[in-house]
Design a protein around this motif. Structure first.
Motif, PDB file in Angstrom:
ATOM      1  N   ARG A  21       7.078  -2.829   7.164  1.00 45.53           N
ATOM      2  CA  ARG A  21       7.171  -1.600   7.958  1.00 45.53           C
ATOM      3  C   ARG A  21       8.559  -1.447   8.559  1.00 45.53           C
ATOM      4  O   ARG A  21       9.182  -0.379   8.477  1.00 45.53           O
ATOM      5  N   ILE A  22       9.080  -2.506   9.127  1.00 42.35           N
ATOM      6  CA  ILE A  22      10.410  -2.472   9.743  1.00 42.35           C
ATOM      7  C   ILE A  22      11.473  -2.224   8.674  1.00 42.35           C
ATOM      8  O   ILE A  22      12.411  -1.439   8.887  1.00 42.35           O
TER       9      ILE A  22
ATOM     10  N   LEU B  27     -10.758  -4.094   2.927  1.00 38.16           N
ATOM     11  CA  LEU B  27      -9.943  -3.804   1.754  1.00 38.16           C
ATOM     12  C   LEU B  27      -9.438  -2.358   1.731  1.00 38.16           C
ATOM     13  O   LEU B  27      -8.253  -2.141   1.458  1.00 38.16           O
ATOM     14  N   PRO B  28     -10.261  -1.352   2.020  1.00 38.19           N
ATOM     15  CA  PRO B  28      -9.728   0.016   2.005  1.00 38.19           C
ATOM     16  C   PRO B  28      -8.561   0.213   2.982  1.00 38.19           C
ATOM     17  O   PRO B  28      -7.598   0.921   2.674  1.00 38.19           O
ATOM     18  N   SER B  29      -8.622  -0.431   4.137  1.00 35.20           N
ATOM     19  CA  SER B  29      -7.523  -0.341   5.101  1.00 35.20           C
ATOM     20  C   SER B  29      -6.273  -1.008   4.555  1.00 35.20           C
ATOM     21  O   SER B  29      -5.159  -0.488   4.683  1.00 35.20           O
ATOM     22  N   PHE B  30      -6.442  -2.164   3.938  1.00 35.34           N
ATOM     23  CA  PHE B  30      -5.311  -2.880   3.348  1.00 35.34           C
ATOM     24  C   PHE B  30      -4.639  -2.022   2.283  1.00 35.34           C
ATOM     25  O   PHE B  30      -3.406  -1.922   2.231  1.00 35.34           O
ATOM     26  N   ILE B  31      -5.443  -1.387   1.438  1.00 36.00           N
ATOM     27  CA  ILE B  31      -4.894  -0.533   0.375  1.00 36.00           C
ATOM     28  C   ILE B  31      -4.126   0.638   0.983  1.00 36.00           C
ATOM     29  O   ILE B  31      -3.019   0.961   0.535  1.00 36.00           O
TER      30      ILE B  31
ATOM     31  N   GLU C 199      -0.164   1.371   0.429  1.00 37.68           N
ATOM     32  CA  GLU C 199       0.269   2.664  -0.108  1.00 37.68           C
ATOM     33  C   GLU C 199       1.206   3.374   0.868  1.00 37.68           C
ATOM     34  O   GLU C 199       2.212   3.955   0.457  1.00 37.68           O
ATOM     35  N   ALA C 200       0.894   3.342   2.144  1.00 34.70           N
ATOM     36  CA  ALA C 200       1.740   3.998   3.151  1.00 34.70           C
ATOM     37  C   ALA C 200       3.124   3.355   3.195  1.00 34.70           C
ATOM     38  O   ALA C 200       4.134   4.039   3.390  1.00 34.70           O
ATOM     39  N   LEU C 201       3.167   2.031   3.000  1.00 35.93           N
ATOM     40  CA  LEU C 201       4.434   1.310   2.999  1.00 35.93           C
ATOM     41  C   LEU C 201       5.135   1.359   1.645  1.00 35.93           C
ATOM     42  O   LEU C 201       6.283   0.942   1.523  1.00 35.93           O
TER      43      LEU C 201
ATOM     44  N   ALA D 172       0.432  -4.738  -3.248  1.00 33.95           N
ATOM     45  CA  ALA D 172      -0.485  -5.612  -2.513  1.00 33.95           C
ATOM     46  C   ALA D 172      -0.047  -7.062  -2.658  1.00 33.95           C
ATOM     47  O   ALA D 172      -0.122  -7.838  -1.697  1.00 33.95           O
ATOM     48  N   ASP D 173       0.425  -7.429  -3.840  1.00 33.03           N
ATOM     49  CA  ASP D 173       0.888  -8.801  -4.065  1.00 33.03           C
ATOM     50  C   ASP D 173       1.999  -9.195  -3.103  1.00 33.03           C
ATOM     51  O   ASP D 173       2.038 -10.314  -2.617  1.00 33.03           O
ATOM     52  N   SER D 174       2.906  -8.267  -2.825  1.00 33.23           N
ATOM     53  CA  SER D 174       4.015  -8.610  -1.933  1.00 33.23           C
ATOM     54  C   SER D 174       3.536  -8.889  -0.516  1.00 33.23           C
ATOM     55  O   SER D 174       4.191  -9.616   0.222  1.00 33.23           O
ATOM     56  N   LEU D 175       2.394  -8.326  -0.151  1.00 37.08           N
ATOM     57  CA  LEU D 175       1.836  -8.579   1.173  1.00 37.08           C
ATOM     58  C   LEU D 175       0.925  -9.798   1.185  1.00 37.08           C
ATOM     59  O   LEU D 175       0.823 -10.487   2.194  1.00 37.08           O
ATOM     60  N   LEU D 176       0.279 -10.065   0.057  1.00 40.33           N
ATOM     61  CA  LEU D 176      -0.677 -11.173  -0.008  1.00 40.33           C
ATOM     62  C   LEU D 176      -0.058 -12.488  -0.456  1.00 40.33           C
ATOM     63  O   LEU D 176      -0.376 -13.539   0.086  1.00 40.33           O
ATOM     64  N   ARG D 177       0.793 -12.432  -1.479  1.00 41.00           N
ATOM     65  CA  ARG D 177       1.298 -13.657  -2.102  1.00 41.00           C
ATOM     66  C   ARG D 177       2.790 -13.559  -2.392  1.00 41.00           C
ATOM     67  O   ARG D 177       3.203 -13.579  -3.549  1.00 41.00           O
ATOM     68  N   PRO D 178       3.626 -13.484  -1.391  1.00 40.25           N
ATOM     69  CA  PRO D 178       5.050 -13.263  -1.634  1.00 40.25           C
ATOM     70  C   PRO D 178       5.776 -14.421  -2.299  1.00 40.25           C
ATOM     71  O   PRO D 178       6.855 -14.236  -2.848  1.00 40.25           O
TER      72      PRO D 178
END
Length: 84
Positions: A20-21, A53-57, A61-63, A67-73
């Motif tokens: 986000r930043i 999961l819907p919130s995570f998606i 999407e907003a960012l 999803a991989d970059s947020l879960l398993r960088p």
């Protein structure tokens, strides 16, 4: 097991905050773009709240991040991908 869940929630929340930043977006902007309340965004970033999961998606999407970059960088191929 609960300690591990908390640690994972904190790590994911931290990566959401970093993304986000990096996008120059405030928590309020992310809340609007993801249709999630501002207090819940704050709690997610601090690892105080688990998200569905819907919130995570919607957050990913907003960012405009995978999803991989947020879960398993740290997985090869995830950090090597270029933004679309």
């Amino acid at each position: 097991m609960a300690g591990r869940d908390t640690t994972e929630s904190q790590a994911i929340g931290s990566r959401i905050r970093e993304a986000r930043i990096k996008k120059g977006m405030s928590q309020a902007e992310l809340a609007v773009k993801s249709s999630i309340s501002l207090p819940h965004i704050s709690d997610i970033e601090l690892g105080k709240s688990n998200m569905m999961l819907p919130s995570f998606i919607r957050i990913a999407e907003a960012l405009q991040v995978s999803a991989d970059s947020l879960l398993r960088p740290n997985v090869p191929g995830v950090t090597d991908r270029k933004s679309v």
